[in-house]
Motif scaffolding. Structure first.
Motif, PDB file in Angstrom:
ATOM      1  N   ARG A 100       0.820  -1.215   0.000  1.00 29.58           N
ATOM      2  CA  ARG A 100       0.000   0.000   0.000  1.00 29.58           C
ATOM      3  C   ARG A 100       0.850   1.259   0.000  1.00 29.58           C
ATOM      4  O   ARG A 100       0.477   2.263  -0.574  1.00 29.58           O
ATOM      5  N   ALA A 101       1.973   1.201   0.727  1.00 24.56           N
ATOM      6  CA  ALA A 101       2.792   2.408   0.903  1.00 24.56           C
ATOM      7  C   ALA A 101       4.239   2.012   1.136  1.00 24.56           C
ATOM      8  O   ALA A 101       4.561   0.837   1.337  1.00 24.56           O
ATOM      9  N   VAL A 102       5.120   2.997   1.153  1.00 23.10           N
ATOM     10  CA  VAL A 102       6.538   2.765   1.406  1.00 23.10           C
ATOM     11  C   VAL A 102       6.730   2.089   2.762  1.00 23.10           C
ATOM     12  O   VAL A 102       7.588   1.221   2.914  1.00 23.10           O
ATOM     13  N   SER A 103       5.918   2.439   3.732  1.00 24.06           N
ATOM     14  CA  SER A 103       6.041   1.825   5.060  1.00 24.06           C
ATOM     15  C   SER A 103       5.802   0.315   5.001  1.00 24.06           C
ATOM     16  O   SER A 103       6.438  -0.446   5.734  1.00 24.06           O
ATOM     17  N   PHE A 105       6.612  -1.526   2.453  1.00 24.36           N
ATOM     18  CA  PHE A 105       7.788  -2.070   1.786  1.00 24.36           C
ATOM     19  C   PHE A 105       8.917  -2.339   2.772  1.00 24.36           C
ATOM     20  O   PHE A 105       9.571  -3.378   2.696  1.00 24.36           O
ATOM     21  N   ASP A 106       9.162  -1.437   3.695  1.00 29.33           N
ATOM     22  CA  ASP A 106      10.251  -1.613   4.665  1.00 29.33           C
ATOM     23  C   ASP A 106      10.107  -2.936   5.416  1.00 29.33           C
ATOM     24  O   ASP A 106      11.058  -3.703   5.522  1.00 29.33           O
ATOM     25  N   TYR A 107       8.918  -3.202   5.918  1.00 29.84           N
ATOM     26  CA  TYR A 107       8.671  -4.435   6.667  1.00 29.84           C
ATOM     27  C   TYR A 107       8.675  -5.657   5.745  1.00 29.84           C
ATOM     28  O   TYR A 107       9.305  -6.675   6.040  1.00 29.84           O
ATOM     29  N   GLU A 108       7.960  -5.554   4.634  1.00 28.54           N
ATOM     30  CA  GLU A 108       7.816  -6.696   3.731  1.00 28.54           C
ATOM     31  C   GLU A 108       9.136  -7.095   3.083  1.00 28.54           C
ATOM     32  O   GLU A 108       9.361  -8.272   2.808  1.00 28.54           O
ATOM     33  N   LEU A 109      10.017  -6.137   2.832  1.00 25.24           N
ATOM     34  CA  LEU A 109      11.327  -6.459   2.266  1.00 25.24           C
ATOM     35  C   LEU A 109      12.125  -7.332   3.232  1.00 25.24           C
ATOM     36  O   LEU A 109      12.739  -8.322   2.825  1.00 25.24           O
ATOM     37  N   GLU A 122      10.685 -16.969  -3.410  1.00 22.47           N
ATOM     38  CA  GLU A 122      10.729 -15.576  -3.848  1.00 22.47           C
ATOM     39  C   GLU A 122       9.459 -14.853  -3.418  1.00 22.47           C
ATOM     40  O   GLU A 122       8.395 -15.466  -3.290  1.00 22.47           O
ATOM     41  N   THR A 123       9.555 -13.551  -3.218  1.00 22.95           N
ATOM     42  CA  THR A 123       8.388 -12.721  -2.926  1.00 22.95           C
ATOM     43  C   THR A 123       8.227 -11.712  -4.037  1.00 22.95           C
ATOM     44  O   THR A 123       9.179 -11.043  -4.424  1.00 22.95           O
ATOM     45  N   LEU A 124       7.013 -11.630  -4.563  1.00 19.00           N
ATOM     46  CA  LEU A 124       6.677 -10.652  -5.591  1.00 19.00           C
ATOM     47  C   LEU A 124       5.762  -9.598  -4.961  1.00 19.00           C
ATOM     48  O   LEU A 124       4.754  -9.941  -4.350  1.00 19.00           O
ATOM     49  N   PHE A 125       6.137  -8.347  -5.115  1.00 17.37           N
ATOM     50  CA  PHE A 125       5.355  -7.246  -4.581  1.00 17.37           C
ATOM     51  C   PHE A 125       4.472  -6.676  -5.674  1.00 17.37           C
ATOM     52  O   PHE A 125       4.945  -6.364  -6.771  1.00 17.37           O
TER      53      PHE A 125
END
Length: 169
Positions: A100-103, A105-109, A122-125
């Motif tokens: 949903r947002a950059v925030s 991405f930080d956790y999901e990465l 692998e994880t696809l965003f």
């Protein structure tokens, strides 16, 4: 037919994990988009015994099965433990996550890197549809509890249940 043309290609599998308490139109957007890219999409409903949700795992699975049946290639199952173990047991090489947002991405990465390091999965965003960029199950429950209109945020079966469960009509 003989030769390479007659050999079946392996099914491309992916998983969309989450708690789905309850499933929202944002979740369904990601699941629907994944179902166009993969032959089989597993929706893994997380069991967290230390957290009491509004809906039981069985209720969440039922909502998801009802709202994804149109895709024809979505399987809904519960899981407890590590997602990579769920993936190994079903030969799933990819996790699909909506951002949903950059925030997010930080956790999901970090999670993606950990999962890949543990198992090679692998994880696809997938960027969330802007219509749902603010949407979360927690916000839906809070707004619905106060009598707000969430009809455009959840599928009809969930809307009906939220109205009954939270005593709103």
């Amino acid at each position: 037919m003989t030769g390479p043309e007659s050999e079946e290609l392996p099914l491309r599998r992916a998983v969309c994990p989450g708690s789905f308490d309850p499933v929202t139109n944002g979740h369904l957007d990601i699941i629907g988009r994944a179902s166009k890219l993969y032959d089989v999409v597993y929706v893994a409903v997380m069991i967290n015994k230390s957290k009491q949700g509004l809906y039981t795992v069985d209720e969440r699975i039922d909502f998801l099965r009802q709202t994804t049946e149109e895709y024809g290639n979505v399987k809904v199952e519960a899981f407890h433990g590590l997602l990579v173990d769920f993936c190994k047991q079903r030969d799933i090489p990819a996790i699909v996550k909506g951002l949903r947002a950059v925030s997010d991405f930080d956790y999901e990465l970090q999670m993606a890197q950990m999962n890949n390091g543990l198992s090679g999965v692998e994880t696809l965003f997938v960027p969330t549809n802007p219509t749902y960029s603010f949407l979360s199950s927690s916000l839906v429950k809070e707004v619905a509890a106060w009598g707000g209109d969430v009809s455009h945020l959840v599928p009809p079966v969930v809307l009906e249940s939220l109205s009954e469960r939270l005593g709103r009509k």
